[in-house]
Motif scaffolding. Structure first.
Motif, PDB file in Angstrom:
ATOM      1  N   ALA A  12       0.859  -1.182   0.000  1.00 56.31           N
ATOM      2  CA  ALA A  12       0.000   0.000   0.000  1.00 56.31           C
ATOM      3  C   ALA A  12       0.894   1.230   0.000  1.00 56.31           C
ATOM      4  O   ALA A  12       2.079   1.138   0.320  1.00 56.31           O
ATOM      5  CB  ALA A  12      -0.890  -0.006   1.236  1.00 56.31           C
ATOM      6  N   VAL A  30      -3.381  10.937   0.401  1.00 62.90           N
ATOM      7  CA  VAL A  30      -4.208   9.848  -0.121  1.00 62.90           C
ATOM      8  C   VAL A  30      -3.557   8.507   0.209  1.00 62.90           C
ATOM      9  O   VAL A  30      -2.359   8.308  -0.001  1.00 62.90           O
ATOM     10  CB  VAL A  30      -4.420   9.980  -1.649  1.00 62.90           C
ATOM     11  N   TRP A  31      -4.370   7.588   0.725  1.00 65.06           N
ATOM     12  CA  TRP A  31      -3.935   6.224   1.045  1.00 65.06           C
ATOM     13  C   TRP A  31      -4.422   5.293  -0.050  1.00 65.06           C
ATOM     14  O   TRP A  31      -5.618   5.254  -0.347  1.00 65.06           O
ATOM     15  CB  TRP A  31      -4.521   5.814   2.392  1.00 65.06           C
ATOM     16  N   HIS A  32      -3.492   4.583  -0.683  1.00 67.50           N
ATOM     17  CA  HIS A  32      -3.839   3.596  -1.714  1.00 67.50           C
ATOM     18  C   HIS A  32      -3.599   2.207  -1.132  1.00 67.50           C
ATOM     19  O   HIS A  32      -2.467   1.742  -1.101  1.00 67.50           O
ATOM     20  CB  HIS A  32      -2.984   3.776  -2.968  1.00 67.50           C
ATOM     21  N   GLN A  36      -7.539  -0.854  -4.097  1.00 68.03           N
ATOM     22  CA  GLN A  36      -8.258   0.421  -4.133  1.00 68.03           C
ATOM     23  C   GLN A  36      -7.816   1.201  -5.353  1.00 68.03           C
ATOM     24  O   GLN A  36      -6.660   1.581  -5.465  1.00 68.03           O
ATOM     25  CB  GLN A  36      -7.940   1.261  -2.890  1.00 68.03           C
ATOM     26  N   GLY A  39      -8.332   5.148  -3.846  1.00 70.73           N
ATOM     27  CA  GLY A  39      -7.689   5.448  -2.577  1.00 70.73           C
ATOM     28  C   GLY A  39      -8.602   6.218  -1.638  1.00 70.73           C
ATOM     29  O   GLY A  39      -9.671   6.680  -2.024  1.00 70.73           O
ATOM     30  N   ASN A  41      -9.046   9.494   0.798  1.00 71.24           N
ATOM     31  CA  ASN A  41      -8.499  10.838   0.914  1.00 71.24           C
ATOM     32  C   ASN A  41      -8.547  11.299   2.369  1.00 71.24           C
ATOM     33  O   ASN A  41      -9.610  11.366   2.972  1.00 71.24           O
ATOM     34  CB  ASN A  41      -9.313  11.781   0.021  1.00 71.24           C
ATOM     35  N   THR A  87       6.111   9.775  -0.938  1.00 73.39           N
ATOM     36  CA  THR A  87       5.411   8.500  -1.040  1.00 73.39           C
ATOM     37  C   THR A  87       5.963   7.530  -0.003  1.00 73.39           C
ATOM     38  O   THR A  87       7.141   7.197  -0.028  1.00 73.39           O
ATOM     39  CB  THR A  87       5.583   7.882  -2.449  1.00 73.39           C
TER      40      THR A  87
END
Length: 96
Positions: A12, A30-32, A36, A39, A41, A87
């Motif tokens: 992730a 934003v988390w991916h 997903q 993602g 937010n 990231t």
């Protein structure tokens, strides 16, 4: 013989964009997670980045990498970037 059981990894990413060109500076978080497309937010949430990292850690995610990309600003000035992307890459093992 014995069968070796391989654990599989899920990955992730937490992506943080800072746009310093806007007068107040715009931060996008934003988390991916696995599977997903868009993602989650967290940009408007009250959590700091450290709180988010701790939260994902509590969910079993382990920080696997960190990448930073910056553009603009004065040469050699870390805080003066016009735009930056950080990231955080996470992994966790998935039981077979």
């Amino acid at each position: 013989g014995t069968l070796a059981v391989m654990s599989c990894w899920q990955y992730a990413q937490l992506m943080i964009t800072m746009d310093g060109r806007a007068p107040e500076g715009v931060r996008t978080v934003v988390w991916h997670g696995p599977g997903q497309a868009l993602g989650e937010n967290y940009s408007d949430g009250p959590q700091t980045v450290v709180e988010l990292l701790n939260r994902f850690g509590a969910d079993g995610w382990e920080l696997a990498g960190l990448q930073e990309h910056r553009e603009g600003g004065r040469e050699g000035s870390y805080w003066d970037a016009h735009w930056s992307l950080t990231t955080y890459t996470f992994k966790r093992s998935v039981p077979p």
